[in-house]
Design a protein around this motif. Structure first.
Motif, PDB file in Angstrom:
ATOM      1  N   GLU A  91     -24.958  22.906 -41.480  1.00 19.91           N
ATOM      2  CA  GLU A  91     -25.480  21.606 -41.063  1.00 19.91           C
ATOM      3  C   GLU A  91     -26.288  20.966 -42.193  1.00 19.91           C
ATOM      4  O   GLU A  91     -26.185  19.750 -42.438  1.00 19.91           O
ATOM      5  CB  GLU A  91     -26.354  21.780 -39.816  1.00 19.91           C
ATOM      6  CG  GLU A  91     -26.938  20.498 -39.266  1.00 19.91           C
ATOM      7  CD  GLU A  91     -25.896  19.574 -38.651  1.00 19.91           C
ATOM      8  OE1 GLU A  91     -26.231  18.390 -38.410  1.00 19.91           O
ATOM      9  OE2 GLU A  91     -24.769  20.021 -38.392  1.00 19.91           O
ATOM     10  N   ALA A  92     -27.093  21.767 -42.892  1.00 25.23           N
ATOM     11  CA  ALA A  92     -27.905  21.233 -43.983  1.00 25.23           C
ATOM     12  C   ALA A  92     -27.028  20.697 -45.117  1.00 25.23           C
ATOM     13  O   ALA A  92     -27.263  19.596 -45.643  1.00 25.23           O
ATOM     14  CB  ALA A  92     -28.850  22.317 -44.500  1.00 25.23           C
ATOM     15  N   VAL A  93     -26.015  21.463 -45.487  1.00 27.16           N
ATOM     16  CA  VAL A  93     -25.172  21.070 -46.613  1.00 27.16           C
ATOM     17  C   VAL A  93     -24.260  19.900 -46.236  1.00 27.16           C
ATOM     18  O   VAL A  93     -24.087  18.941 -47.020  1.00 27.16           O
ATOM     19  CB  VAL A  93     -24.337  22.279 -47.090  1.00 27.16           C
ATOM     20  CG1 VAL A  93     -23.347  21.849 -48.162  1.00 27.16           C
ATOM     21  CG2 VAL A  93     -25.247  23.378 -47.623  1.00 27.16           C
ATOM     22  N   MET A  94     -23.674  19.929 -45.059  1.00 27.36           N
ATOM     23  CA  MET A  94     -22.710  18.904 -44.671  1.00 27.36           C
ATOM     24  C   MET A  94     -23.372  17.555 -44.403  1.00 27.36           C
ATOM     25  O   MET A  94     -22.786  16.503 -44.674  1.00 27.36           O
ATOM     26  CB  MET A  94     -21.934  19.359 -43.430  1.00 27.36           C
ATOM     27  CG  MET A  94     -21.013  20.546 -43.682  1.00 27.36           C
ATOM     28  SD  MET A  94     -20.152  21.108 -42.198  1.00 27.36           S
ATOM     29  CE  MET A  94     -19.145  19.679 -41.830  1.00 27.36           C
ATOM     30  N   THR A  95     -24.589  17.573 -43.862  1.00 24.58           N
ATOM     31  CA  THR A  95     -25.275  16.307 -43.578  1.00 24.58           C
ATOM     32  C   THR A  95     -26.154  15.862 -44.732  1.00 24.58           C
ATOM     33  O   THR A  95     -26.683  14.741 -44.710  1.00 24.58           O
ATOM     34  CB  THR A  95     -26.151  16.451 -42.307  1.00 24.58           C
ATOM     35  OG1 THR A  95     -27.152  17.463 -42.532  1.00 24.58           O
ATOM     36  CG2 THR A  95     -25.307  16.833 -41.106  1.00 24.58           C
ATOM     37  N   ARG A 151     -30.993  21.236 -48.267  1.00 21.48           N
ATOM     38  CA  ARG A 151     -29.839  20.355 -48.065  1.00 21.48           C
ATOM     39  C   ARG A 151     -28.799  20.475 -49.179  1.00 21.48           C
ATOM     40  O   ARG A 151     -27.650  20.066 -48.993  1.00 21.48           O
ATOM     41  CB  ARG A 151     -30.304  18.906 -47.974  1.00 21.48           C
ATOM     42  CG  ARG A 151     -30.927  18.367 -49.249  1.00 21.48           C
ATOM     43  CD  ARG A 151     -31.462  16.964 -49.042  1.00 21.48           C
ATOM     44  NE  ARG A 151     -32.068  16.427 -50.264  1.00 21.48           N
ATOM     45  CZ  ARG A 151     -31.385  15.781 -51.204  1.00 21.48           C
ATOM     46  NH1 ARG A 151     -30.071  15.596 -51.065  1.00 21.48           N
ATOM     47  NH2 ARG A 151     -32.003  15.315 -52.279  1.00 21.48           N
ATOM     48  N   ILE A 152     -29.193  21.057 -50.316  1.00 23.71           N
ATOM     49  CA  ILE A 152     -28.271  21.162 -51.445  1.00 23.71           C
ATOM     50  C   ILE A 152     -27.445  22.445 -51.383  1.00 23.71           C
ATOM     51  O   ILE A 152     -26.211  22.418 -51.418  1.00 23.71           O
ATOM     52  CB  ILE A 152     -29.033  21.093 -52.778  1.00 23.71           C
ATOM     53  CG1 ILE A 152     -29.838  19.783 -52.863  1.00 23.71           C
ATOM     54  CG2 ILE A 152     -28.045  21.208 -53.954  1.00 23.71           C
ATOM     55  CD1 ILE A 152     -28.983  18.540 -52.810  1.00 23.71           C
ATOM     56  N   ASN A 153     -28.144  23.566 -51.282  1.00 22.83           N
ATOM     57  CA  ASN A 153     -27.450  24.855 -51.330  1.00 22.83           C
ATOM     58  C   ASN A 153     -27.488  25.628 -50.008  1.00 22.83           C
ATOM     59  O   ASN A 153     -26.910  26.702 -49.905  1.00 22.83           O
ATOM     60  CB  ASN A 153     -28.028  25.731 -52.446  1.00 22.83           C
ATOM     61  CG  ASN A 153     -29.545  25.835 -52.356  1.00 22.83           C
ATOM     62  OD1 ASN A 153     -30.103  25.825 -51.263  1.00 22.83           O
ATOM     63  ND2 ASN A 153     -30.211  25.925 -53.500  1.00 22.83           N
TER      64      ASN A 153
END
Length: 207
Positions: A91-95, A151-153
């Motif tokens: 969720e962090a990476v995709m959004t 949010r990046i990795n």
């Protein structure tokens, strides 16, 4: 004359059919009686002995069944926890927004038995309800109440942490996350060495 001849033929045929049917019936009855001479039901003593043998076998097999059931429950919860972590990372990476994973206890007890919820984000876009795992205890929670994923990795941000869950208090499983490598792993922990660790820890290695 022709009519009476046909009538006589029909009567003779009827007697012949009746005779054949009776012959077959009598022979079958004789066979059944002969069969019953050597086929009989079980006596009360035989039934009692059979029940005792079955009881002994069930008692001997009970620990194995209990162990398999316990292993299934522990591995099922371990898989569910891993899925929660993976969902939070994805969720962090995709959004492209930081995602939070919350461990929400429903009581003030240091040991939780089903009275907890894992929630990805406050609006619970994905959650794991402890009510499905009431017979499994969770304790030794370390920096696990609120975990932020980059949010990046997708790595957990902040200090490393984990928790322990178990059915048998002498052999629990740890869920551990590392903030530097971003690795999330499950391993076994207990107070004694039991040799075959992977077998002892439901197939997981020792921490």
């Amino acid at each position: 004359m022709i009519f009476f001849s046909l009538l006589d033929g029909a009567i003779a045929l009827s007697f012949w059919l009746v005779n054949e049917v009776m012959t077959v019936f009598i022979s079958n009855v004789a066979s059944v009686r002969k069969y019953k001479k050597w086929v009989r039901g079980m006596t009360l003593i035989e039934v009692t002995i059979m029940c005792v043998i079955m009881g002994v076998l069930l008692v001997a097999a009970a620990p194995s069944f209990r162990g398999l059931h316990e292993k299934y429950k522990m591995r099922h919860l371990a898989d569910e926890m891993m899925n929660v972590f993976l969902m939070a990372k994805m969720e962090a990476v995709m959004t492209n927004h930081a995602t939070w994973l919350y461990f929400v206890p429903k009581s003030n007890s240091p040991i939780y038995k089903g009275d907890w919820v894992f929630s990805v984000q406050k609006d619970a876009i994905y959650f794991l309800d402890g009510n499905q795992h009431k017979n499994i205890s969770i304790s030794s929670i370390r920096n696990f109440q609120k975990i932020k994923f980059d949010r990046i990795n997708g790595k957990p941000v902040g200090v490393a942490g984990g928790l322990t869950f178990y059915i048998d208090a002498t052999r629990g499983l740890n869920v551990i996350f590392h903030n530097i490598t971003g690795r999330i792993r499950i391993c076994g922990t207990n107070i004694a060495n039991h040799g075959n660790e992977e077998h002892y820890y439901y197939g997981y290695p020792e921490c």
